[in-house]
Design an enzyme around this catalytic site. Structure first.
Site, PDB file in Angstrom:
ATOM      1  N   CYS A  48      52.565  -6.661  11.005  1.00 53.08           N
ATOM      2  CA  CYS A  48      51.011  -6.195  10.521  1.00 53.08           C
ATOM      3  C   CYS A  48      51.130  -6.074   9.623  1.00 53.08           C
ATOM      4  O   CYS A  48      50.005  -6.079   9.100  1.00 53.08           O
ATOM      5  CB  CYS A  48      50.486  -6.165  11.651  1.00 53.08           C
ATOM      6  SG  CYS A  48      51.244  -4.789  12.662  1.00 53.08           S
ATOM      7  N   TYR A  49      51.613  -4.337   9.913  1.00 50.97           N
ATOM      8  CA  TYR A  49      51.148  -3.492   8.480  1.00 50.97           C
ATOM      9  C   TYR A  49      52.418  -4.400   7.139  1.00 50.97           C
ATOM     10  O   TYR A  49      51.785  -4.032   5.985  1.00 50.97           O
ATOM     11  CB  TYR A  49      52.265  -1.800   8.576  1.00 50.97           C
ATOM     12  CG  TYR A  49      51.489  -1.296   9.928  1.00 50.97           C
ATOM     13  CD1 TYR A  49      50.069  -0.516  10.398  1.00 50.97           C
ATOM     14  CD2 TYR A  49      52.013  -0.903  11.186  1.00 50.97           C
ATOM     15  CE1 TYR A  49      49.208  -0.252  10.692  1.00 50.97           C
ATOM     16  CE2 TYR A  49      51.603   0.253  12.230  1.00 50.97           C
ATOM     17  CZ  TYR A  49      49.931   0.541  11.682  1.00 50.97           C
ATOM     18  OH  TYR A  49      49.616   1.434  12.541  1.00 50.97           O
TER      19      TYR A  49
END
Lengths: 327, 327, 327, 327
Positions: free
Chosen positions: B139-140
């Protein structure tokens, strides 16, 4: 600077003080801190919007701002809306009382030349002790300046690169006026950056205290009521590491109950409802350009406002700076 | 890389797919996205902990992982705990189905050599289309890589200074396993940095896709359920400004429904429950070292996980990449 | 009641509609529901405060209320502040369009005699289908009336004892106007009862639809953005149990996609962002006076406002009542 | 009941006490309250899971439960998990120290016959003062019993109808053990009823103290960390009104700092982080069956646990009951 003879008070004789703008978030917090302080007696809590109602903590009744007799107290905390504090001071000149102004009106960058003393008790206690009018620092600058000033003054920061500050504040930092963007329905579940383009008004204050540093400051609005966390990427000179940063802090702040250097990363929950600033530093191995990450946490209403104001008051009254603080 | 013949499906014939680990946050979100997709038919939702109970969105009943017949579907989404996905693939080899792995097990930096294709649909759609096993990005990294890759590839980043990424994620990013530090009573009212010392495991993934950049990455845990906001101080070459950054993004991402370049700063609330990444860029006048601030917002479960997995699936099935996404 | 000839629309010809007061919470939610409805085309979204800005979901630009040409659409949703809807109707008479009024202005208890049809689609669909002006029910009454009406009409409630309703609503139920008591800093971490003394204005509406019942209604303000949970202690006639309550509900609501009878207790999270009302009933063994506990959950902006308004619109257009709903 | 000679302590001689299970929410709160109490000295804080780490408030280090020397203190607070307190008492018999048990193990309804004194300081202070083992009341029962006992004992409640209690508690009421349903990602944005079917284990405790009343009790889980609000529909005898209810409370509780009768409705925010129970009563004009609505608010960790435990300790040591409380 307007100086003032230090008057030492005995414990047996609590000093009379008052609060202007006492129903906003900072005003209420000043009352809250003072309720645990055995060296003062709160004589009035002024608020036009709440006039006639009981104050939640001190057993007083809010009075209209116009009814205040400032000459009956030794010190007044100004928690009015930004702009109104300056007008009150211009009109009244303090009316005999010494003043701690929690608004932005007399801070560096306000554009005013008022002879106010900027009151960061850990950095200039002697000046504060003698001041007639203290400009209480902003919440964001408190964390940034106390993080960086000891390093900047010793030349530990690489000025060729900017210091990058990512800051996040709870909603009370924006005051208690009714604005749509601060409604619960707007903030709940959200997180947002603001003041983009390096335009936050607190930057002038930081730059005034940290001359020569490049500062990139990005504040964010957190969906919590209170607390500030500042994560700072500090470009350091070759050889400087987190251990040195912490040692510097400890040498400067060792005597203050309101600043605590920690090994674990500070968190909002640890400092909420306290008057403490927690500081930690971390190395970033592997980065070519040496950079130390600083994490600073404080309660925007505590060390970021009311707690610091009471520290300043303590110095002005000759008390121990940490007296009555929630540490 | 293990390639695979593209098979085009007609609308009249929805493709059978399945979800392994369907009761965690990413598994449930895959079911949710697929429930609005008219080109697939979910045949199984496997979860040992919830086996026998109804799934909340697809009208199925959770089945034990061991009961799954992967050869009856064309594609399996792996939403198992980290580590278990790799073990399942080693044991089963996909059992005939193509795979989109939402865990970290096959991503760059995992230490495995598996021939998986890293699936960032905006950057390498042709590779994804042919892949047998796609490693769905973290996600990051999704926000960081899509923010920086177009600039890095054109030499617009000043490599003498690190890129400073301050990121904040909602709690579902940490998964649905019961851990004390993720209890409501611990997270409520808090905000904290973690992974200090530039040690977050997602850094390997970012570095693999952004070779030669110095990356300082500080993640924070936000007291909200979902969403990621990344505020990135990008050291740019002289003359590069926010307008050029946005123009570069638009030229690369103009065709994607899942990336949106905005003038206003993206916020968590705008992207929550969507499969969109929003990007904006801002100049910082007055800083001597030229630096552009990028703000990227995405839902960690949407474009940061399930939405991106469905984008990858779309490419693998010859569908339009944005089909069925919540944009 | 002002009736109206049913006009059947074909799918190929979406019906033109408009929204007055489109930037408040209910107005935005109507736009959101309609964006997933394939039988209508939104022609205008009127809001004076946001005029000129883009709407977040429908791709339109907000227009000033005064610029609206209501005769160019077949139906207008009135999402104006309470009081303004009635004034607009008096002045314009709808200007040719049929109306669904989401304010309290035409509901039972408003004191107006306007011939509006009270639009609870599960109870009086035929009347709604013919209405020119529909008064969309309040959010709290929707749950209370749908819970109790089937029991009251069959004489299953013991009228010697009051029905005790404890209700809790998210903050968007109070609208989007800036008020101090709705600020994030006030609501965060709080929970409070209001309208004490059985004085909430929704009581008139409930009493009108549930004649002869004693109703004790205590609403509470929840620190969440959206959703209502109503926990109702229903004094039942001897021999009535939860199973009979659920059977009655199923017989009345079996055909509606917007009402769901569940065995597990409904929760806010299950119904947030949907247009469904969930109902469950529980026996209380050991209590001498027979009492069934009903739990009703709905999204105040969904089935409690916009979802129900679209249900009403569907009936007025001859569509299936559940078309386009988020169920 | 096991009595105990009252031992009066002078201020100059703080009494040594200890805390078993000191790292859970109630244990930490006991440490917090005691940190502001000038009549005791905390000698140990025992916790197996945190053994060796510093306690957050008292400057101690957590020690393993097995290492505790209970005979070196005058009183031990038992904050262990439910079940373990009883086992510890059986095994050790207190080892010489007097005990305040904050678990459910010795409360009415536990099924144990242990001679423990149920410690509601406002109702039976003399018994508490002499007790060797005090069972500290549950958080929900504290509010319900103190609301109703004065009315029940004077025959002001109509026993033909049940008392309907709708209660809502913050998440710390469920303890600090890692459970999926208490994860932030599950509770955030939610609100739910539980213990339906009148089955909550606290009911036995309420019934034991309120014999002959019909009690319908529905608890709810609030998305906040701390605080309980109980809204109680009290069926009263003809002629009884809210004014009489408040007068009765004032006559019974006038001497306690820990109970406050208010005119405004109590709210969670007002009592959070305090040791006060706030009570208010409201008439419901128009209802045929006379019913008074009571609103009670307390902090589940304050008056609902640690604050009350310290009140009990104060009585046992011959101190003023309110000493050291956060009121």
């Amino acid at each position: 600077m307007l100086n003032y003879a230090i008057n030492m008070h005995s414990i047996a004789d609590p000093v009379p003080v008052g609060v202007m703008g006492a129903s906003g978030y900072t005003g209420l917090e000043v009352l809250r801190v003072l309720s645990g302080h055995d060296g003062v007696s709160v004589r009035f809590a002024a608020s036009d919007s709440e006039a006639g109602r009981p104050t939640p903590v001190s057993g007083l009744t809010f009075v209209p701002v116009a009814d205040v007799r400032a000459d009956e107290v030794d010190l007044v905390f100004l928690c009015l809306p930004h702009g109104e504090a300056a007008r009150w001071v211009e009109r009244k000149g303090g009316a005999g009382a010494r003043l701690v102004d929690l608004t932005a009106d007399h801070r560096p960058g306000s554009g005013r030349e008022t002879g106010a003393v900027y009151g960061l008790p850990e950095l200039n206690p002697e000046e504060v002790a003698l001041a007639r009018l203290v400009a209480n620092p902003g919440c964001y600058p408190t964390g940034v300046i106390l993080s960086l000033a000891p390093l900047a003054r010793r030349g530990r920061i690489d000025r060729a690169r900017p210091v990058v500050v990512s800051a996040a504040s709870g909603v009370t930092g924006a005051g208690r006026s009714a604005k749509r963007e601060l409604l619960f329905g707007e903030v709940f579940g959200d997180f947002r950056a603001y003041g983009l383009g390096n335009g936050h008004r607190h930057l002038k204050e930081m730059r005034a205290l940290l001359p020569g540093l490049g500062l990139l400051f990005v504040p964010h609005l957190l969906p919590v009521a209170r607390g500030i966390l500042e994560t700072i990427a500090v470009p350091v000179e070759a050889g400087v590491d987190a251990a040195e940063v912490k040692a510097l802090w400890r040498s400067v702040y060792g005597g203050s109950r309101a600043v605590r250097v920690t090994e674990e990363p500070p968190t909002l929950a640890r400092v909420a409802n306290t008057d403490v600033l927690e500081l930690a530093a971390f190395d970033n191995p592997g980065l070519e350009a040496p950079t130390v990450t600083v994490v600073a946490a404080l309660d925007n209403l505590g060390k970021g406002a009311a707690g610091q104001a009471v520290q300043n008051m303590n110095l002005m009254f000759g008390y121990d700076a940490g007296r009555g603080l929630r540490c």
